[in-house]
Design a protein around this motif. Structure first.
Motif, PDB file in Angstrom:
ATOM      1  N   ASP A 194      -8.652  -1.513   1.844  1.00 16.70           N
ATOM      2  CA  ASP A 194      -8.142  -1.290   3.198  1.00 16.70           C
ATOM      3  C   ASP A 194      -7.088  -2.339   3.553  1.00 16.70           C
ATOM      4  OD1 ASP A 194      -9.454  -3.586   4.195  1.00 16.70           O
ATOM      5  OD2 ASP A 194     -11.299  -2.437   4.495  1.00 16.70           O
ATOM      6  N   GLU A 241      -3.517  -1.977 -10.088  1.00 14.66           N
ATOM      7  CA  GLU A 241      -4.548  -2.949  -9.739  1.00 14.66           C
ATOM      8  C   GLU A 241      -3.977  -4.029  -8.820  1.00 14.66           C
ATOM      9  OE1 GLU A 241      -5.922  -4.294 -13.553  1.00 14.66           O
ATOM     10  OE2 GLU A 241      -6.994  -2.425 -13.957  1.00 14.66           O
ATOM     11  N   VAL A 300      -9.375  -3.730  -8.983  1.00 17.27           N
ATOM     12  CA  VAL A 300      -9.501  -2.475  -8.245  1.00 17.27           C
ATOM     13  C   VAL A 300      -8.106  -1.959  -7.879  1.00 17.27           C
ATOM     14  CG1 VAL A 300     -11.751  -3.108  -7.300  1.00 17.27           C
ATOM     15  CG2 VAL A 300      -9.698  -3.551  -5.963  1.00 17.27           C
ATOM     16  N   GLY A 328      -5.099   1.630  -3.934  1.00 18.23           N
ATOM     17  CA  GLY A 328      -5.452   2.790  -3.121  1.00 18.23           C
ATOM     18  C   GLY A 328      -6.880   2.742  -2.585  1.00 18.23           C
ATOM     19  N   SER A 329      -7.741   1.904  -3.207  1.00 12.14           N
ATOM     20  CA  SER A 329      -9.131   1.847  -2.745  1.00 12.14           C
ATOM     21  C   SER A 329      -9.360   0.688  -1.774  1.00 12.14           C
ATOM     22  CB  SER A 329     -10.074   1.697  -3.947  1.00 12.14           C
ATOM     23  OG  SER A 329      -9.967   0.391  -4.479  1.00 12.14           O
ATOM     24  N   SER A 368       0.812  -1.218   0.000  1.00 16.13           N
ATOM     25  CA  SER A 368       0.000   0.000   0.000  1.00 16.13           C
ATOM     26  C   SER A 368       0.846   1.269   0.000  1.00 16.13           C
ATOM     27  CB  SER A 368      -0.979  -0.023   1.185  1.00 16.13           C
ATOM     28  OG  SER A 368      -0.294  -0.322   2.375  1.00 16.13           O
TER      29      SER A 368
END
Ligand SMILES: [Zn+2]
Length: 280
Positions: free
Chosen positions: A199, A161, A193, A196-197, A153
């Motif tokens: 958790d 992605e 996805v 960054g989106s 992250s």
């Protein structure tokens, strides 16, 4: 090339972390503490400076095999897309020739007929650029998954992605295309996805799942991720993998046809269930 009688072979799979750990485990009892009688590299021919040196370590670092000789002489092998390794009695070892790598003791010889990278270097393993930039090995006992999640992250990955980042060996070493697709499916996670989106818990679940699946297969010569108890139906010959290479076949959980898309700069195949993994 003279071809002796083979004692054994590890082959058939595109190597991921589990394959290389299995290879290291099979080499250790035959190499550790033994003196090298021959080291042949296609790029260099016979390497006299290796002769007589004792093998001090044999380990897997992600998809790299690392053989450490006395006097900090290290051999790094990357198997590329084919994990073949052949074992011979030393007396029956092949000559060398086109083999990328051959290493022999007084008793045994091991040939790596498909190795794509062979590097011999002096000093600590980190002296090898390829090893220095690896993330933590997911199959090492001391692996720090929080450190892995922190690498995944990092801001430079925000826009990438998740299916692409899972393959990034700088984040965590060991995951290849099979475990990428299987872990994403089992975590019901869309491969497409951006990091960054997501958790941190979702990322940690993914890396934990990939590590668990690989660890379960170290001792096997086939990759199996499907547990019969988790199948919706029980086909007569149940598949061994949930989604990998099952494009067009029904999802084993919901029946939707499995899909495949190419992903990332290297256009690696990602298999997924559009319904279970909520991909529109
Ligand atoms: Zn499904």
């Amino acid at each position: 090339m003279r071809e002796g009688v083979r004692i054994g072979e590890i082959s058939g799979l595109v190597p991921e972390g589990d394959t290389i750990h299995r290879m290291a485990a099979s080499l250790r009892p035959r190499l550790l503490g033994r003196a090298v009688r021959r080291l042949y590299l296609r790029e260099r021919g016979d390497v006299p400076e290796a002769l007589g040196r004792e093998v001090r370590s044999v380990e897997a670092r992600g998809k790299h095999l690392l053989i450490g000789l006395e006097g900090e002489l290290n051999l790094r092998v990357h198997q590329g897309m084919n994990g073949r390794m052949r074992h011979y009695a030393a007396s029956a070892a092949p000559a060398g020739g086109a083999l990328p790598l051959l290493i022999a003791t007084a008793q045994d010889a091991f040939a790596f007929p498909r190795a794509s990278q062979v590097e011999l270097f002096r000093g600590k393993p980190e002296r090898s650029l390829a090893l220095a930039r690896l993330g933590p090995d997911l199959l090492s006992e001391a692996v720090d998954l929080e450190a892995v999640v922190a690498r995944a992250s990092a801001p430079r990955n925000f826009g990438r992605e998740v299916g692409e980042v899972l393959l990034d060996q700088r984040v965590a070493a060991g995951i290849g295309n099979v475990y990428k697709s299987e872990a994403l499916f089992l975590c019901e996670q869309s491969p497409f996805v951006p990091i960054g989106s997501m958790d941190r818990q979702a990322l940690q679940r993914l890396y934990t799942k990939a590590a668990t699946l690989m660890r379960a297969n170290i001792a096997r010569d086939r990759r199996v991720t499907v547990k019969l108890a988790e199948l919706r139906d029980r086909p007569a010959a149940p598949p061994e993998l949930w989604v990998y290479r099952r494009g067009g076949e029904p999802c084993l959980k919901c029946g939707t046809p499995i899909a495949m898309r190419r992903q990332g700069e290297a256009a690696r195949s990602t298999y997924f269930c559009p319904r279970c993994q909520k991909v529109s």
